[in-house]
Each structure stands twice: as C-alpha cells, then as structure tokens.
Motif scaffolding. Structure first.
Motif, PDB file in Angstrom:
ATOM      1  N   SER A  74      -3.517  46.855  86.434  1.00 31.26           N
ATOM      2  CA  SER A  74      -2.082  46.762  86.674  1.00 31.26           C
ATOM      3  C   SER A  74      -1.306  47.702  85.760  1.00 31.26           C
ATOM      4  O   SER A  74      -0.410  48.423  86.204  1.00 31.26           O
ATOM      5  CB  SER A  74      -1.634  45.317  86.471  1.00 31.26           C
ATOM      6  OG  SER A  74      -0.251  45.230  86.441  1.00 31.26           O
ATOM      7  N   LEU A  75      -1.649  47.708  84.482  1.00 28.62           N
ATOM      8  CA  LEU A  75      -0.958  48.560  83.519  1.00 28.62           C
ATOM      9  C   LEU A  75      -1.197  50.032  83.836  1.00 28.62           C
ATOM     10  O   LEU A  75      -0.273  50.847  83.794  1.00 28.62           O
ATOM     11  CB  LEU A  75      -1.438  48.235  82.104  1.00 28.62           C
ATOM     12  CG  LEU A  75      -0.755  48.977  80.974  1.00 28.62           C
ATOM     13  CD1 LEU A  75       0.708  48.559  80.909  1.00 28.62           C
ATOM     14  CD2 LEU A  75      -1.445  48.691  79.661  1.00 28.62           C
ATOM     15  N   THR A  76      -2.422  50.381  84.178  1.00 25.90           N
ATOM     16  CA  THR A  76      -2.743  51.763  84.530  1.00 25.90           C
ATOM     17  C   THR A  76      -1.992  52.190  85.783  1.00 25.90           C
ATOM     18  O   THR A  76      -1.473  53.304  85.854  1.00 25.90           O
ATOM     19  CB  THR A  76      -4.252  51.916  84.761  1.00 25.90           C
ATOM     20  OG1 THR A  76      -4.935  51.480  83.600  1.00 25.90           O
ATOM     21  CG2 THR A  76      -4.619  53.339  85.067  1.00 25.90           C
ATOM     22  N   SER A  77      -1.909  51.314  86.742  1.00 23.31           N
ATOM     23  CA  SER A  77      -1.220  51.637  87.987  1.00 23.31           C
ATOM     24  C   SER A  77       0.259  51.912  87.741  1.00 23.31           C
ATOM     25  O   SER A  77       0.805  52.879  88.249  1.00 23.31           O
ATOM     26  CB  SER A  77      -1.385  50.491  88.978  1.00 23.31           C
ATOM     27  OG  SER A  77      -0.628  50.732  90.123  1.00 23.31           O
ATOM     28  N   VAL A  78       0.873  51.059  86.948  1.00 28.86           N
ATOM     29  CA  VAL A  78       2.312  51.207  86.717  1.00 28.86           C
ATOM     30  C   VAL A  78       2.606  52.429  85.865  1.00 28.86           C
ATOM     31  O   VAL A  78       3.506  53.204  86.174  1.00 28.86           O
ATOM     32  CB  VAL A  78       2.881  49.923  86.058  1.00 28.86           C
ATOM     33  CG1 VAL A  78       4.291  50.142  85.583  1.00 28.86           C
ATOM     34  CG2 VAL A  78       2.809  48.777  87.034  1.00 28.86           C
ATOM     35  N   THR A  79       1.862  52.622  84.796  1.00 27.79           N
ATOM     36  CA  THR A  79       2.186  53.721  83.877  1.00 27.79           C
ATOM     37  C   THR A  79       1.563  55.042  84.291  1.00 27.79           C
ATOM     38  O   THR A  79       2.257  56.042  84.428  1.00 27.79           O
ATOM     39  CB  THR A  79       1.729  53.383  82.448  1.00 27.79           C
ATOM     40  OG1 THR A  79       0.333  53.117  82.457  1.00 27.79           O
ATOM     41  CG2 THR A  79       2.478  52.200  81.902  1.00 27.79           C
ATOM     42  N   LEU A  84       2.024  60.080  87.164  1.00 25.92           N
ATOM     43  CA  LEU A  84       1.396  61.304  87.660  1.00 25.92           C
ATOM     44  C   LEU A  84       1.843  61.645  89.076  1.00 25.92           C
ATOM     45  O   LEU A  84       2.118  62.796  89.377  1.00 25.92           O
ATOM     46  CB  LEU A  84      -0.127  61.159  87.625  1.00 25.92           C
ATOM     47  CG  LEU A  84      -0.764  61.298  86.259  1.00 25.92           C
ATOM     48  CD1 LEU A  84      -2.260  61.044  86.357  1.00 25.92           C
ATOM     49  CD2 LEU A  84      -0.507  62.663  85.664  1.00 25.92           C
ATOM     50  N   SER A  85       1.914  60.664  89.942  1.00 24.72           N
ATOM     51  CA  SER A  85       2.337  60.949  91.311  1.00 24.72           C
ATOM     52  C   SER A  85       3.800  61.370  91.337  1.00 24.72           C
ATOM     53  O   SER A  85       4.199  62.173  92.170  1.00 24.72           O
ATOM     54  CB  SER A  85       2.088  59.759  92.226  1.00 24.72           C
ATOM     55  OG  SER A  85       2.931  58.697  91.888  1.00 24.72           O
ATOM     56  N   GLY A  86       4.601  60.838  90.444  1.00 27.81           N
ATOM     57  CA  GLY A  86       6.003  61.262  90.360  1.00 27.81           C
ATOM     58  C   GLY A  86       6.131  62.693  89.921  1.00 27.81           C
ATOM     59  O   GLY A  86       6.956  63.451  90.409  1.00 27.81           O
TER      60      GLY A  86
END
Length: 91
Positions: A74-79, A84-86
């Motif tokens: 969850s933390l990796t997905s959010v941060t 990176l995709s942004g």
C-alpha cells in the motif's frame, strides 16, 4: 499545378465524413484506438497483478507476513508508483 495537402484516399474519406457516411470511419478509428489502448490496459493490469501476487505469496507465510506485505504494498503504491507515473505522464 499545385498538389493538395491530402492524399486522394484521405480526401475521399474526408468527403465521406462530411456527407454523413460515418460507419466505416468510426470502425476504423476504433480499431486504431484499440491498437494503442490495448497495450496500456495490459500494462496497468499487470502492475496491479504484481501487487496481488506478492500479497498472496506473503499470505502463505503467515498472518504477520501478510500484514507487513499489505502495508508495504500500500505504501509503495501510494508513494512510489503514483509518483513515478505522475512524472512519466507529465506533459
């Protein structure tokens, strides 16, 4: 004599689009969009599936491992992935 900017078949397609025979045009454009969009959809689904498979594998190790993997994912997905995709998607 000057040549037009559009090729012969492009000009006939443009004329057909203006006159109202759009059935073929929509089908052709949908095919083009599908060829571009399908790989992007596959990549997005695989990114989510990597997280799901990781959590499933950690679930076999025990309850504490499952909790840790869920929080880390969850933390990796959010941060990480969102940041990176942004950056990648920025125009």
């Amino acid at each position: 004599m000057e040549e037009g900017l559009l090729l012969k078949e492009e000009s006939t397609r443009a004329i057909r689009a203006v006159t109202g025979t759009w059935g073929g045009e929509f089908k052709e454009e949908g095919g083009r969009l599908g060829r571009v969009a399908l790989p992007m959809v596959a990549v997005t689904l695989s990114q989510y599936l990597v997280q799901v498979v990781s959590i499933m594998m950690a679930g076999h190790l025990g309850e504490l491992s499952l909790a840790g993997a869920s929080i880390a994912s969850s933390l990796t997905s959010v941060t990480g992935f969102t940041l990176l995709s942004g950056i990648v998607m920025k125009d």
